[in-house]
Design a protein around this motif. Structure first.
Motif, PDB file in Angstrom:
ATOM      1  N   LEU A 398      25.654 -26.836 -65.953  1.00  6.45           N
ATOM      2  CA  LEU A 398      25.094 -25.501 -65.113  1.00  6.45           C
ATOM      3  C   LEU A 398      25.201 -25.832 -63.468  1.00  6.45           C
ATOM      4  CD1 LEU A 398      24.488 -22.569 -65.476  1.00  6.45           C
ATOM      5  CD2 LEU A 398      22.093 -22.961 -65.692  1.00  6.45           C
ATOM      6  N   HIS A 399      26.307 -25.360 -62.920  1.00  8.99           N
ATOM      7  CA  HIS A 399      26.327 -25.822 -61.449  1.00  8.99           C
ATOM      8  C   HIS A 399      25.403 -25.158 -60.536  1.00  8.99           C
ATOM      9  CE1 HIS A 399      28.063 -21.964 -59.973  1.00  8.99           C
ATOM     10  NE2 HIS A 399      29.014 -21.870 -61.410  1.00  8.99           N
ATOM     11  N   GLY A 400      25.278 -25.505 -59.116  1.00 18.03           N
ATOM     12  CA  GLY A 400      24.601 -25.009 -58.085  1.00 18.03           C
ATOM     13  C   GLY A 400      25.387 -24.139 -57.240  1.00 18.03           C
ATOM     14  N   ARG A 401      24.989 -23.915 -56.070  1.00 19.45           N
ATOM     15  CA  ARG A 401      25.755 -23.204 -55.059  1.00 19.45           C
ATOM     16  C   ARG A 401      27.147 -23.539 -54.509  1.00 19.45           C
ATOM     17  NH1 ARG A 401      26.182 -23.902 -50.176  1.00 19.45           N
ATOM     18  NH2 ARG A 401      26.443 -21.757 -49.609  1.00 19.45           N
ATOM     19  N   SER A 402      27.706 -22.894 -53.515  1.00 19.08           N
ATOM     20  CA  SER A 402      28.939 -23.265 -53.026  1.00 19.08           C
ATOM     21  C   SER A 402      30.031 -23.541 -53.995  1.00 19.08           C
ATOM     22  CB  SER A 402      28.672 -24.545 -51.911  1.00 19.08           C
ATOM     23  OG  SER A 402      29.497 -24.862 -51.082  1.00 19.08           O
ATOM     24  N   GLN A 403      30.139 -22.825 -54.964  1.00 22.48           N
ATOM     25  CA  GLN A 403      31.211 -22.951 -56.105  1.00 22.48           C
ATOM     26  C   GLN A 403      32.011 -21.967 -56.107  1.00 22.48           C
ATOM     27  OE1 GLN A 403      31.159 -26.375 -57.780  1.00 22.48           O
ATOM     28  NE2 GLN A 403      29.578 -26.414 -55.881  1.00 22.48           N
ATOM     29  N   GLU A 404      31.770 -20.974 -54.975  1.00 21.43           N
ATOM     30  CA  GLU A 404      33.062 -19.774 -55.012  1.00 21.43           C
ATOM     31  C   GLU A 404      34.349 -20.202 -54.704  1.00 21.43           C
ATOM     32  OE1 GLU A 404      31.093 -20.221 -51.115  1.00 21.43           O
ATOM     33  OE2 GLU A 404      30.374 -20.374 -53.085  1.00 21.43           O
ATOM     34  N   LYS A 405      35.115 -19.550 -55.334  1.00 18.94           N
ATOM     35  CA  LYS A 405      36.802 -19.383 -55.064  1.00 18.94           C
ATOM     36  C   LYS A 405      37.188 -20.756 -55.679  1.00 18.94           C
ATOM     37  CE  LYS A 405      36.715 -16.264 -51.318  1.00 18.94           C
ATOM     38  NZ  LYS A 405      37.149 -16.076 -49.963  1.00 18.94           N
ATOM     39  N   GLN A 406      36.472 -21.563 -56.422  1.00 16.84           N
ATOM     40  CA  GLN A 406      36.707 -22.861 -56.944  1.00 16.84           C
ATOM     41  C   GLN A 406      37.431 -22.473 -58.583  1.00 16.84           C
ATOM     42  OE1 GLN A 406      35.436 -26.411 -55.635  1.00 16.84           O
ATOM     43  NE2 GLN A 406      33.861 -25.407 -54.472  1.00 16.84           N
ATOM     44  N   GLN A 407      38.175 -23.243 -58.901  1.00 18.75           N
ATOM     45  CA  GLN A 407      38.797 -22.963 -60.534  1.00 18.75           C
ATOM     46  C   GLN A 407      37.463 -23.927 -61.414  1.00 18.75           C
ATOM     47  OE1 GLN A 407      40.865 -21.528 -62.080  1.00 18.75           O
ATOM     48  NE2 GLN A 407      42.131 -20.792 -60.271  1.00 18.75           N
ATOM     49  N   PRO A 408      37.294 -23.287 -62.294  1.00 20.28           N
ATOM     50  CA  PRO A 408      36.113 -23.742 -63.244  1.00 20.28           C
ATOM     51  C   PRO A 408      36.632 -24.939 -63.803  1.00 20.28           C
ATOM     52  CG  PRO A 408      35.594 -21.278 -63.245  1.00 20.28           C
ATOM     53  CD  PRO A 408      37.202 -21.772 -62.541  1.00 20.28           C
ATOM     54  N   VAL A 409      37.929 -24.995 -64.189  1.00 17.41           N
ATOM     55  CA  VAL A 409      38.500 -26.050 -64.920  1.00 17.41           C
ATOM     56  C   VAL A 409      38.278 -27.376 -64.100  1.00 17.41           C
ATOM     57  CG1 VAL A 409      40.860 -25.719 -64.389  1.00 17.41           C
ATOM     58  CG2 VAL A 409      40.386 -26.913 -66.254  1.00 17.41           C
ATOM     59  N   ASP A 410      38.546 -27.205 -62.872  1.00 12.54           N
ATOM     60  CA  ASP A 410      38.667 -28.500 -61.805  1.00 12.54           C
ATOM     61  C   ASP A 410      36.977 -28.911 -61.709  1.00 12.54           C
ATOM     62  OD1 ASP A 410      41.297 -28.489 -61.402  1.00 12.54           O
ATOM     63  OD2 ASP A 410      40.990 -27.038 -59.770  1.00 12.54           O
ATOM     64  N   LEU A 411      36.267 -27.981 -61.636  1.00 13.44           N
ATOM     65  CA  LEU A 411      34.772 -28.375 -61.401  1.00 13.44           C
ATOM     66  C   LEU A 411      34.300 -29.025 -62.699  1.00 13.44           C
ATOM     67  CD1 LEU A 411      33.539 -24.929 -59.794  1.00 13.44           C
ATOM     68  CD2 LEU A 411      33.774 -27.103 -58.684  1.00 13.44           C
TER      69      LEU A 411
END
Length: 683
Positions: A398-411
């Motif tokens: 479960l991620h934090g902030r500043s992840q907008e516009k990023q591909q979940p598969v990469d994260l």
């Protein structure tokens, strides 16, 4: 030439090479001495200090409480913080220093040769696996020499100062033998003991590590060996690392011939080098000098030499050389040397039957708000593939902030890479990214915030302060934001602001107060004011009395959560706050067997008093909780949580790399963190 004489001749060659390297590093050594004279205890690079401090915290060699006390006393740059932690490790030794040293010393043996009806001591060796002994090439240059030799363990005096009966074992170079002249090491197999067990099961063995952070310049080293063939002795404390070369270390300590092949330990009794030579004083022509200043002659004996330092072969260099050797047998005895040696080769995966095609796990399933139809789809996350971890156990990131516009598969891949680094260090099997659930709320969060609360790049570029730009415009969210910053600054001992009442009015003063708090936090941490402000802004927006943002985020996360089975939930930053709220909304079929919170603001009153769980108490649904935090991570300023949260959570302090204090990959890469997670992935 007999074996003993050849050993002495080869040792002289190694001594000459060591003296040449010592002379070549004169300027470097003098620079170290000047820094030490100026009061710099550990005159090493900041990168080396960071790696060393991180390893000390990883291995619990420094109490987290002492580390926190050392770095929180005053605002410190990262390098100074690392030095404080190293200072704690060298000034105070836990009671376990002596028994751990005794345990390490038991792995050390005397090597002797049978020759012309006599038994002559050649040097020292030590166990690096249950069956492998390491020593110098000049002690055992080849398999033929090894066949003539034997080793003796426990050749020492007892606690009552009476000689013990040594245990003698033969070498088995036909089973395994390798050596290298330049690095002056040899590795040979030992026969089982009288009880049929591998020697390492009786005497213990040293887990060698190719990882950095085992020693820095200025730290002491400890050498255990058999000088001049005597019973086992130890040189401790009045010594230190002077110079670190690519493949060798120079250090001061009292050693004598016969110590060749001894392990060089740090204060945590990890092997950092293979001792192989003293460094003699030489004249301008490179000739070895005696203690009386005269030129040394071969007939004078080694005890007449004026020794000025010692040289050891870096254990990481030996491991790199071993890793490059061809493997002629599988499994190789080298693979018994432990996971941190870098010598364990993964077995080829067995072929599996092709699985039935499935629909993509990641699907754009949230409709953008009106006016945003031209934007990229909003993703909600990734499900794990069926059958992962036995089918009834689930790992969730479960991620934090500043992840907008990023591909979940990469994260998800990045998180998994960090965890796998830690699992490797902990000696556990890696995990596959596709076996992990990754709820994604980055786009939902950013779209839920007020448009005018997003950071305007033009204003930021114009030089406006973080406090001026980032502060929420919603009065209720701004109140939470100011409370968060005020409490955080107070926890890091910011002096109370003393201002006349006439100056404490108006927006300008409010912005000034926020700016001073942010500056105070940034000066004491490894995060800049912008990063701190943005995290606290999003936490404040999420905790706002207006539940719009919170509800949107929780609903988004719940769409990509298991609805039954055992769950291991790993959360970071704002995600730790979301995780505590999420627990109140999980399906009744979910059993939360473990929770990890990393870089969390949950220690702030202004956070935990606004949670849906109703305050600082471990929810009944959480069976096990690890909270990991870094002392230079300003977001985790309320940690350790155990001061406020009841019911038995475990706090773990770690030291992340410079510039990465709040990074989830750094947190997951610590072996104790990864072990806590990986150990719960199998029922």
């Amino acid at each position: 030439m007999d074996t003993a004489e050849r050993t002495r001749e080869e040792r002289r060659h190694q001594t000459e090479a060591a003296a040449a390297r010592y002379d070549e590093t004169t300027q470097e050594r003098r620079a170290v001495e000047r820094q030490q004279d100026a009061g710099v205890t550990f005159p090493d690079s900041e990168q080396a200090l960071a790696a060393r401090a991180a390893r000390l915290l990883d291995r619990h060699a420094v109490s987290p409480a002492l580390a926190v006390e050392a770095v929180r006393a005053e605002p410190l740059a990262p390098g100074a913080a690392y030095e404080r932690i190293l200072g704690v490790s060298t000034e105070l030794q836990a009671w376990s220093f002596l028994p751990r040293g005794a345990r390490a010393a038991r792995t050390v043996a005397r090597i002797s040769v049978r020759e012309n009806g006599r038994e002559l001591p050649l040097g020292t060796g030590f166990l690096v696996s249950p069956r492998l002994l390491m020593t110098n090439h000049h002690v055992l240059p080849d398999a033929d020499t090894a066949r003539q030799c034997f080793v003796e363990f426990d050749a020492q005096v007892s606690i009552d100062n009476a000689p013990q009966a040594p245990i003698r074992l033969a070498l088995d170079p036909d089973g395994f033998f390798t050596a290298d002249e330049r690095l002056d090491y040899a590795l040979v197999l030992l026969v089982p003991g009288p009880d049929g067990r591998p020697p390492g099961e009786t005497f213990g063995w040293n887990r060698l590590s190719a990882q950095p952070g085992k020693l820095v310049i200025g730290e002491p080293v400890n050498v255990v060996g058999h000088p001049m063939g005597r019973l086992k002795e130890i040189a401790v404390r009045d010594n230190m690392l002077q110079v670190r070369l690519d493949d060798f270390l120079h250090y001061k300590t009292d050693t004598e011939p016969g110590n060749s092949g001894s392990p060089v330990f740090n204060d945590q009794w990890e092997v950092v080098a293979l001792h192989h030579s003293g460094v003699p004083r030489t004249d301008e022509q490179g000739r070895v000098l005696r203690t009386d200043g005269q030129v040394w002659r071969p007939g004078d004996g080694d005890d007449a030499i004026d020794w000025v330092a010692n040289e050891g072969v870096r254990i990481s260099s030996v491991l790199r050389h071993l890793a490059a050797l061809p493997r002629t047998a599988r499994p190789s005895p080298l693979e018994e040397m432990g996971p941190e040696s870098g010598l364990v080769q993964a077995q080829a995966a067995a072929p599996t039957a092709p699985s039935a095609p499935t629909a993509p796990a990641e699907t754009p399933s949230v409709t953008p708000p009106p006016g945003l139809a031209e934007r990229a789809p909003v993703f909600i996350g990734l499900r794990a593939r069926a059958g992962a971890f036995g089918g009834n156990r689930h790992l969730v990131f479960l991620h934090g902030r500043s992840q907008e516009k990023q591909q979940p598969v990469d994260l998800r891949r990045d998180w998994t890479a960090g965890l796998n680094r830690g699992l490797a260090r902990a000696g556990l099997a890696p995990v596959d990214p596709e076996d992990i659930w990754y709820p994604y709320y980055g786009d939902t969060l950013i779209e839920s915030l007020k448009t005018h609360e997003a950071v305007p790049r033009t204003v930021e570029a114009a030089g406006a302060t973080a406090a001026e730009v980032v502060a929420p415009s919603s009065p209720s969210a701004r109140a939470v934001y100011e409370e968060l910053l005020g409490e955080a600054a107070a926890k890091w001992d910011m002096p109370r602001e003393q201002q006349p009442a006439t100056e404490r009015i108006g927006l300008g003063d409010a912005v000034g107060a926020l700016h001073r708090r942010l500056s105070w936090l940034a000066a004491r941490s490894d995060l800049d004011a912008w990063a701190i402000a943005l995290v606290f802004r999003d936490v404040a927006a999420y905790l706002d009395a207006d539940r719009h943002v919170r509800d949107e985020v929780l609903n988004c996360v719940l769409r990509t959560m298991p609805d039954s089975g055992d769950v291991v939930l790993v959360s970071h930053s704002l995600g730790t706050v979301v995780a505590l709220d999420l627990i109140t909304r999980l399906s009744p079929g979910v059993n939360l067997v473990h929770l990890t919170t990393a870089g969390s603001p949950l220690g702030l009153d202004s956070v935990y008093n606004r949670l849906l769980v109703g305050g600082p108490k471990r929810p009944d649904k959480v069976a096990d909780w690890l909270n990991v935090w870094c002392p230079t991570d300003a977001v985790a300023i309320g940690c350790p949580l155990g001061d406020d949260w009841a019911d038995g959570l475990v706090d773990l302090a770690v030291l992340n790399a410079r510039g990465e204090a709040h990074d989830i990959g750094e947190y997951l890469g610590h072996p104790d963190v990864a072990r806590s997670i990986g150990g719960r992935l199998r029922p």
